[in-house]
Design a protein around this motif. Structure first.
Motif, PDB file in Angstrom:
ATOM      1  N   TRP A  20      34.808 -14.669   7.680  1.00 52.88           N
ATOM      2  CA  TRP A  20      33.896 -14.947   6.573  1.00 52.88           C
ATOM      3  C   TRP A  20      33.198 -16.284   6.742  1.00 52.88           C
ATOM      4  O   TRP A  20      32.019 -16.422   6.434  1.00 52.88           O
ATOM      5  CB  TRP A  20      34.659 -14.934   5.256  1.00 52.88           C
ATOM      6  N   LEU A 221      26.594 -13.123  -2.493  1.00 48.22           N
ATOM      7  CA  LEU A 221      27.806 -12.716  -1.786  1.00 48.22           C
ATOM      8  C   LEU A 221      28.294 -13.830  -0.864  1.00 48.22           C
ATOM      9  O   LEU A 221      29.493 -14.112  -0.797  1.00 48.22           O
ATOM     10  CB  LEU A 221      27.549 -11.435  -0.994  1.00 48.22           C
ATOM     11  N   TYR A 308      29.898  -4.330  -2.557  1.00 46.65           N
ATOM     12  CA  TYR A 308      30.472  -5.458  -1.815  1.00 46.65           C
ATOM     13  C   TYR A 308      31.429  -6.310  -2.648  1.00 46.65           C
ATOM     14  O   TYR A 308      32.268  -7.017  -2.096  1.00 46.65           O
ATOM     15  CB  TYR A 308      29.355  -6.374  -1.298  1.00 46.65           C
ATOM     16  N   PHE A 309      31.292  -6.258  -3.970  1.00 47.33           N
ATOM     17  CA  PHE A 309      32.079  -7.143  -4.822  1.00 47.33           C
ATOM     18  C   PHE A 309      32.493  -6.390  -6.082  1.00 47.33           C
ATOM     19  O   PHE A 309      31.642  -5.889  -6.822  1.00 47.33           O
ATOM     20  CB  PHE A 309      31.259  -8.377  -5.201  1.00 47.33           C
ATOM     21  N   VAL A 322      36.222  -8.566  -2.281  1.00 48.60           N
ATOM     22  CA  VAL A 322      34.990  -9.029  -1.645  1.00 48.60           C
ATOM     23  C   VAL A 322      34.856  -8.331  -0.299  1.00 48.60           C
ATOM     24  O   VAL A 322      35.591  -8.647   0.646  1.00 48.60           O
ATOM     25  CB  VAL A 322      34.989 -10.559  -1.459  1.00 48.60           C
ATOM     26  N   ASP A 323      33.972  -7.349  -0.237  1.00 51.98           N
ATOM     27  CA  ASP A 323      33.724  -6.590   0.984  1.00 51.98           C
ATOM     28  C   ASP A 323      35.018  -6.105   1.628  1.00 51.98           C
ATOM     29  O   ASP A 323      35.234  -6.245   2.831  1.00 51.98           O
ATOM     30  CB  ASP A 323      32.920  -7.427   1.977  1.00 51.98           C
ATOM     31  N   HIS A 352      31.438  -4.555 -11.773  1.00 52.43           N
ATOM     32  CA  HIS A 352      30.737  -5.209 -10.666  1.00 52.43           C
ATOM     33  C   HIS A 352      29.525  -5.973 -11.190  1.00 52.43           C
ATOM     34  O   HIS A 352      29.106  -5.802 -12.336  1.00 52.43           O
ATOM     35  CB  HIS A 352      30.318  -4.194  -9.606  1.00 52.43           C
ATOM     36  N   LEU A 356      25.468  -6.076  -6.317  1.00 54.91           N
ATOM     37  CA  LEU A 356      26.583  -6.223  -5.392  1.00 54.91           C
ATOM     38  C   LEU A 356      27.526  -5.020  -5.468  1.00 54.91           C
ATOM     39  O   LEU A 356      28.576  -5.032  -4.862  1.00 54.91           O
ATOM     40  CB  LEU A 356      27.383  -7.511  -5.695  1.00 54.91           C
TER      41      LEU A 356
END
Length: 356
Positions: A20, A221, A308-309, A322-323, A352, A356
């Motif tokens: 990350w 993100l 993604y979140f 988170v992803d 969410h 995202l």
């Protein structure tokens, strides 16, 4: 569950964190709006212990003493606002006449030193002697004087450093204050008072320069990942009920966790719980939200999981994904505080953020 007190370095030891951090850095390099100063701004906002380069005079800090706190804090690697808070709580910024006469324990001076302790720190001013102002309220000679403002502030900085304080308003600094203020448990309450004041002074002065109010730049993100790494790197303790102010910041709870995740009631720890941790993550990433509890997160944002979140909430706990990676307070993390840790989503309501 949740955690407490903040710091500033990205974890690079785990594969997830390295992945990350590298991804966020690549994004940053490709975006004009995300120079290194943006990452530094996130760290400053994140850490209630990271002060501006120049100590301010907001919230009652006398202008004559601000450069003294700055010089002593830099010399001995302690947060200058903890020196201001000590000066306020010990002698009302040297304005209490009683502070210049021995109290019942024999302590005196702007920072209320016992003469026996003072003997070991009387020369703390020497490394910063050249920065001594020409005039200030309580000056005495020869220097190394227990009632001299500059000498006493320098000695307090050195003493706090020797007691374990670092350059941040974190658990180590709070522990040092507990020792500075006397013998626990009697010294815990006044130490917390000084620590809270230091946080308030720092926040007031940081806000006055804009460093805590400027929204982060870059994709949301990427900001969430960066801030999650920073909070995790702080090793904040879990404190049930801690951190429930807006903006969220570590505070005392009903009980906290020690490093072995044992419940410690009435400890000197300050921390966060699960919902204040998630609130802090969102707030420091630029999401406009008050500090919420886990039940309130069940109706936050939009329904369903995000691409993604995702925020996972029920009446007892809240964490985020988170992803594909879970983040929040967890017993699998030392002190039980926030960080990357796998969670089960069974029994949780997914929410969410739009986009995202």
């Amino acid at each position: 569950m949740d955690a407490a007190t903040v710091a500033g370095r990205i974890i690079l030891t785990s594969p997830r964190a390295r992945r990350w951090a590298a991804w966020a850095a690549a994004l940053a390099a490709g975006l004009i709006a995300l120079p290194i100063v943006v990452l530094l701004a996130v760290v400053i906002a994140l850490s209630s212990s990271q002060a501006p380069d120049t100590v301010g005079t907001a919230d009652g800090i006398p202008a004559v003493y601000a450069p003294m706190y700055q010089a002593a804090g830099a010399a001995y690697h302690v947060d200058p606002y903890v020196l201001a808070a000590l000066h306020k709580t010990e002698s009302d910024y040297s304005m209490d006449p009683a502070a210049f006469h021995p109290n019942s324990a024999g302590a005196l001076g702007p920072m209320q030193f016992l003469p026996s302790t003072w003997a070991g720190y009387a020369n703390a001013y020497e490394p910063i002697a050249a920065q001594r102002p020409a005039h200030y309220p309580h000056m005495c000679t020869p220097h190394g004087c227990i009632t001299d403002d500059y000498d006493a502030i320098s000695a307090a900085a050195d003493y706090l450093h020797q007691l374990g304080a670092d350059g941040e308003l974190d658990q180590r600094t709070l522990n040092a204050l507990v020792s500075y203020k006397g013998t626990p448990p009697a010294s815990i309450a006044p130490a917390r008072e000084a620590f809270k004041l230091a946080q308030e002074l720092q926040a007031a002065n940081a806000t006055s320069t804009g460093s805590l109010t400027a929204p982060p730049s870059g994709p949301l993100l990427a900001r969430l990942v960066t801030v999650a790494n920073e909070i995790g790197a702080a090793h904040i303790p879990y404190c049930y009920g801690g951190g429930h102010v807006t903006p969220a910041r570590p505070g005392h709870g009903t009980y906290c966790h020690n490093e072995a995740n044992e419940h410690i009631s009435g400890s000197a720890y300050d921390g966060l719980d699960c919902s204040s941790s998630v609130s802090m993550l969102l707030q420091l990433s630029g999401v406009n939200t008050p500090t919420l509890d886990s039940t309130e997160f069940m109706s936050f944002g939009d329904p369903g999981p995000g691409k993604y979140f995702t925020i996972w909430a029920n009446p007892d706990h809240v964490f985020v994904t988170v992803d594909g990676d879970d983040w929040g307070t967890s017993n699998s993390i030392p002190y039980g505080g926030p960080g990357w840790a796998s969670e089960s989503t069974a029994g949780f309501t997914p929410r969410h953020l739009a986009g995202l």
